[in-house]
Design an enzyme around this catalytic site. Sequence first.
Site, PDB file in Angstrom:
ATOM      1  N   LYS A   1       7.414  -4.369   9.154  1.00 26.59           N
ATOM      2  CA  LYS A   1       7.738  -5.535   8.324  1.00 26.59           C
ATOM      3  C   LYS A   1       9.127  -5.276   7.727  1.00 26.59           C
ATOM      4  CE  LYS A   1       7.951  -7.309   4.627  1.00 26.59           C
ATOM      5  NZ  LYS A   1       9.193  -7.937   4.091  1.00 26.59           N
TER       6      LYS A   1
ATOM      7  N   GLU B   1      10.083   6.426   0.622  1.00 24.77           N
ATOM      8  CA  GLU B   1      11.509   6.769   0.471  1.00 24.77           C
ATOM      9  C   GLU B   1      12.076   5.773  -0.531  1.00 24.77           C
ATOM     10  OE1 GLU B   1      13.169   9.213   1.683  1.00 24.77           O
ATOM     11  OE2 GLU B   1      11.967   9.941   3.351  1.00 24.77           O
TER      12      GLU B   1
END
Length: 493
Positions: free
Chosen positions: A176, A251
């Site tokens: 996505k 992250e």
Amino acid sequence: MSVETYRHYIDGAWTDPASGQWFDTINPYTDEPWAKIAQGNNQDVDKAVAAAKSAYDTVWSVMHPTQRGKLLVKLAELIERDAAHLGEVEVRDNGKLIAEMGAQTKYMAEWYRYYGGLADKIEGSVIPSDKPGVFNFTRYEPLGVVGMITPWNSPLLLLAWKLPAALAAGNTVVVKPSEFTSASTLEFMKLIEEAGFPNGVVNVVTGYGLDTGAPLVEHVDVAKIAFTGSDMSGQKIYEAAARQIKPVSLELGGKSPNIVFEDADIDAAVMGAISGIFAATGQTCIAGSRLLLQRSIHDAFVAKLIEVAKAAKIGDPMSTETHVGPVTTPPQYQKILDYIDIAKQDGATCILGGKPYTGPEAKGSQFVEPTIFVDVNNKMRIAQEEVFGPILAVIPFDTEEDAIAIGNDVDFGLAAGVWTSDIGRALRMSEKLKVGTVWVNTYRAVSYTSPFGGYKRSGIGRESGAEAIKQFMQVKSVWIAQETSVTNPFILR
Ligand code: NAD
């Protein structure tokens, strides 16, 4: 200009959105829509996850890793062939410089080649068991369907940090991308197709975070989420994944200190400071947004910094002459301007920039001048919160201990720069800084060979390097009794 249409890529087919709705993607330099993107919802996510699950069960997890590796190496070759085109699509979508993106898309091929090579080298081990008559070994197995959610600043590179490792390990994937920059990921799917990946191994569903990203995170058939983005979204994803005890790698953002000692090569450090905050218009997670200067060099260093920053050419990201391009999204542009006001209200002094850039090259409306604040103390919001723009906070320090204390005094821990000619100091600093990456006498270097990730609020897990493939695997311990023996069944063997 003709407007392109990008559909979802599900089970090897370009697929219209279940909602029948589309949204525009905007070129941040011209402010013009240049493509229509499928607006996904949970039905599209269900379809993509079902395709990925079927491909996992029937083809990908049972394919020999050597074959998986060959497909990744073939893909690396196609990336190199089409790097210039992929770079241009990224620039059109996120406004980063062609000078950087062209090289970045080419270099990205190395991640696919590296994990392609690693695919058939993941070995379990034979355990020297203390139990008599038992043969005990381990095997590494893939997780299943992995959901990948990426941000707008470097969609293809950040996908390259996840996708080849996950595929080499035997997982299938649903991606996505950011709603602001979906086009390059869909262009990239054309190469996945050409390389010959079986249908359903890699799927892309586009759309907004809550409509498309959240259903992907919550899907019961998604075994892991690999996310890159802001700490706030990362926190929500972590909470949602926790409800299913689903592993995540995150992250996230940073507030990285770039620390210059008086014994440093000052000219090199000035360039390092510039690269840390004005490259990519400051829109990078590893931005060196806090410049810590030893007090004895503070004024001379700042004078040199202003000289170089002033000479930066602002303008068209497609021109190789440009140094600073537009801000990618309207909300990000507003956020940067808000932080300039916040810094001023908190008492910092703006000595360069501090306002929108409106020169003739600023075709669109989203340019901010390279901005430098001095008189910053580390408690101010401009020193604590991620801005994600070309805004530098300069903070003086006296001793090595001060530099470490200030450097570590933030919630984030993604990266740090250290500029010194003293090797002992370089080693001490790299040990004491609580960050995932320390650069000494350089800044903003990344590689497929080296682990990358954050301490503290900058994230969980590591990407790149050999170990990262294990983040997409689980280890199984197998016990085989070599002879049957009758023992007391009511006690632990
Ligand atoms: P963002 O968190 O707003 O969005 C990232 C992605 O998450 C998008 O695809 C978005 O649609 C999706 N999303 C948002 N909310 C979601 C939810 N509740 N559930 C599922 N998906 C959701 O981040 P952004 O503004 O696109 O990117 C900038 C941020 O990314 C910065 O904080 C930057 O530091 C960080 N970043 C980190 C790294 C790294 O490697 N550490 C690299 C680049 C960028």
